[in-house]
Design a protein around this motif. Sequence first.
Motif, mmCIF file in Angstrom:
data_model
loop_
_atom_site.group_PDB
_atom_site.id
_atom_site.type_symbol
_atom_site.label_atom_id
_atom_site.label_comp_id
_atom_site.label_asym_id
_atom_site.label_seq_id
_atom_site.Cartn_x
_atom_site.Cartn_y
_atom_site.Cartn_z
ATOM 1 N N GLU A 195 28.570 38.833 33.091
ATOM 2 C CA GLU A 195 29.212 39.413 34.349
ATOM 3 C C GLU A 195 30.722 39.134 34.283
ATOM 4 N N THR A 196 30.789 37.945 34.288
ATOM 5 C CA THR A 196 32.434 37.527 34.261
ATOM 6 C C THR A 196 33.128 38.047 33.163
ATOM 7 N N ALA A 197 32.804 38.055 31.919
ATOM 8 C CA ALA A 197 33.392 38.651 30.855
ATOM 9 C C ALA A 197 33.819 39.921 30.883
ATOM 10 N N GLU A 198 32.659 40.797 31.783
ATOM 11 C CA GLU A 198 33.128 42.090 31.712
ATOM 12 C C GLU A 198 34.262 42.296 32.997
ATOM 13 N N ARG A 199 34.083 41.446 33.986
ATOM 14 C CA ARG A 199 35.031 41.321 35.196
ATOM 15 C C ARG A 199 36.461 41.109 34.493
ATOM 16 N N THR A 200 36.621 40.262 33.576
ATOM 17 C CA THR A 200 38.104 39.723 33.061
ATOM 18 C C THR A 200 38.541 40.226 32.060
ATOM 19 N N GLY A 201 37.631 40.861 31.275
ATOM 20 C CA GLY A 201 38.030 41.532 29.844
ATOM 21 C C GLY A 201 37.940 40.586 28.742
ATOM 22 N N LEU A 202 37.343 39.266 29.212
ATOM 23 C CA LEU A 202 37.484 38.385 27.972
ATOM 24 C C LEU A 202 35.895 38.316 27.367
ATOM 25 N N PRO A 203 36.144 37.629 26.299
ATOM 26 C CA PRO A 203 34.672 37.742 25.236
ATOM 27 C C PRO A 203 33.767 36.812 26.061
ATOM 28 N N ALA A 204 32.457 37.477 26.066
ATOM 29 C CA ALA A 204 31.239 36.793 26.377
ATOM 30 C C ALA A 204 30.890 35.575 25.660
ATOM 31 N N GLY A 205 30.770 34.647 26.127
ATOM 32 C CA GLY A 205 30.157 33.292 25.346
ATOM 33 C C GLY A 205 31.570 32.517 24.974
ATOM 34 N N SER A 206 32.777 32.981 25.162
ATOM 35 C CA SER A 206 33.908 32.035 24.988
ATOM 36 C C SER A 206 34.110 31.110 26.271
ATOM 37 N N CYS A 249 42.861 35.582 50.141
ATOM 38 C CA CYS A 249 42.375 36.034 49.155
ATOM 39 C C CYS A 249 41.410 35.071 48.450
ATOM 40 N N ARG A 250 40.346 35.710 47.881
ATOM 41 C CA ARG A 250 39.870 34.552 46.837
ATOM 42 C C ARG A 250 40.574 34.781 45.455
ATOM 43 N N THR A 251 40.423 33.691 44.906
ATOM 44 C CA THR A 251 41.417 33.598 43.634
ATOM 45 C C THR A 251 40.589 32.846 42.663
ATOM 46 N N GLU A 252 40.646 33.459 41.419
ATOM 47 C CA GLU A 252 40.029 33.053 40.281
ATOM 48 C C GLU A 252 40.946 32.941 39.019
ATOM 49 N N TYR A 253 41.326 31.652 38.520
ATOM 50 C CA TYR A 253 41.957 31.638 37.240
ATOM 51 C C TYR A 253 40.801 31.065 36.115
ATOM 52 N N TYR A 254 41.199 32.023 34.948
ATOM 53 C CA TYR A 254 40.288 31.605 33.608
ATOM 54 C C TYR A 254 41.690 31.618 32.633
ATOM 55 N N ILE A 255 41.854 30.121 32.239
ATOM 56 C CA ILE A 255 42.910 29.603 31.643
ATOM 57 C C ILE A 255 42.274 29.421 30.087
ATOM 58 N N ASN A 256 43.232 30.022 29.056
ATOM 59 C CA ASN A 256 43.003 29.434 27.759
ATOM 60 C C ASN A 256 42.547 27.943 27.414
ATOM 61 N N ARG A 257 41.571 27.789 26.767
ATOM 62 C CA ARG A 257 41.203 26.311 26.648
ATOM 63 C C ARG A 257 42.337 25.501 26.019
ATOM 64 N N VAL A 302 43.878 34.595 32.576
ATOM 65 C CA VAL A 302 43.417 35.746 33.461
ATOM 66 C C VAL A 302 43.233 35.463 34.890
ATOM 67 N N THR A 303 43.939 36.347 35.800
ATOM 68 C CA THR A 303 43.862 35.923 37.106
ATOM 69 C C THR A 303 42.932 37.109 37.684
ATOM 70 N N VAL A 304 42.066 36.662 38.835
ATOM 71 C CA VAL A 304 41.296 37.734 39.587
ATOM 72 C C VAL A 304 41.617 37.285 41.221
ATOM 73 N N ASN A 305 42.475 38.305 41.830
ATOM 74 C CA ASN A 305 42.402 38.060 43.227
ATOM 75 C C ASN A 305 41.893 39.136 43.890
#
Length: 245
Positions: free
Chosen positions: A109-120, A139-147, A220-223
Motif C-alpha cells: 500500500e505504501t509503495a503504491e502511494r509513494t511510487g517506491l519499490p515494495a519491499g525496499s 496537514c499530515r506529513t510523511e517523509y520516506y528518506i533514502n536509507r 518522497v514526501t506525502v502531505n
Amino acid sequence: MTDHRYLRVARTLRKQIADGVYPVGARLPTEHELCEQFEVSRYTVREALRRLREDNLVASRPRAGTVVIPRAATNSYAQSAVSINDLLAFAAGARFQIDTNALVTLDDETAERTGLPAGSDWLAVRGHRQADDQAAPVCRTEYYINRTFAAVGRLLQRHSGPIFPLIEDMFGVAVTEVNQQISAVLVDAELARTLKVDPGTAALQMQRSYTTSEGAIAQVTVNTHPGTGYRHSMTLHRVSGCSDP
C-alpha cells in the motif's frame, strides 16, 4: 560523494541553531570569529551563511550581524512554487510534530502511494504540521528518506523546515529535480482523527519525489491537507512570439 567545507560549516551551525546554542534573536559569531573557529576562509564562511539565509534560519542585519530569526507564522498556506528554492518556504510557519521516525520495509500500500519499490527499506518519518495559532493540524506529513541518507533522522526532532536542504548539507549532494503530483482523496477514520475532521471529508494529497544530480531518489514526501485548508496557485506568463495550441 563530494563534500565541501562550506557545507560542513553550514551543517554545524544548523545543528547548533536546532540545539538552542543560538536561539531565536541570538547573534552568530562574526565572520572573522567563524573563520578562526572552523579554520576556513572568509569565502567559505560567507557561503555557509548564505545557505542558512536561504533556509530562512538567519538574517543579516546592518550593525547587528547575522541573527537567528523565527519561522514566519501565517494563517494561509497558499503555495505558488515555480522553482526548487520556492519549496523551502512551504509551510514555514508550521511546526513538524513527529509521531514515528524509523527505518521500515515498504508494504504494497505504501509503495503504491509513494511510487517506491515494495519491499525496499526507507527511513519513514511520519507526523503532522501544526501552526501555533490553529487548533487543527495543517496537514499530515510523511517523509520516506533514502536509507543512504538515514542519518539525517537524528536532526529532525527540532527541525521545522524542509528536510532536503539537510540532506544536501550533510551528504554534499544536490537535489536538482522535484516531481509533484496532487490528487483528491477521502479521509479515512485514522487520518480524520489526526486532522480533526469528519471521516469521508475531501482532502488534497500532494506527493513530491526529490531526485539528486546523480539520479537517485533522496526522499518522497506525502502531505495530506483538508480540502478547505490548502490552496495551490500558479502564475503563467505568455512568451512573446508564441501562440496558444
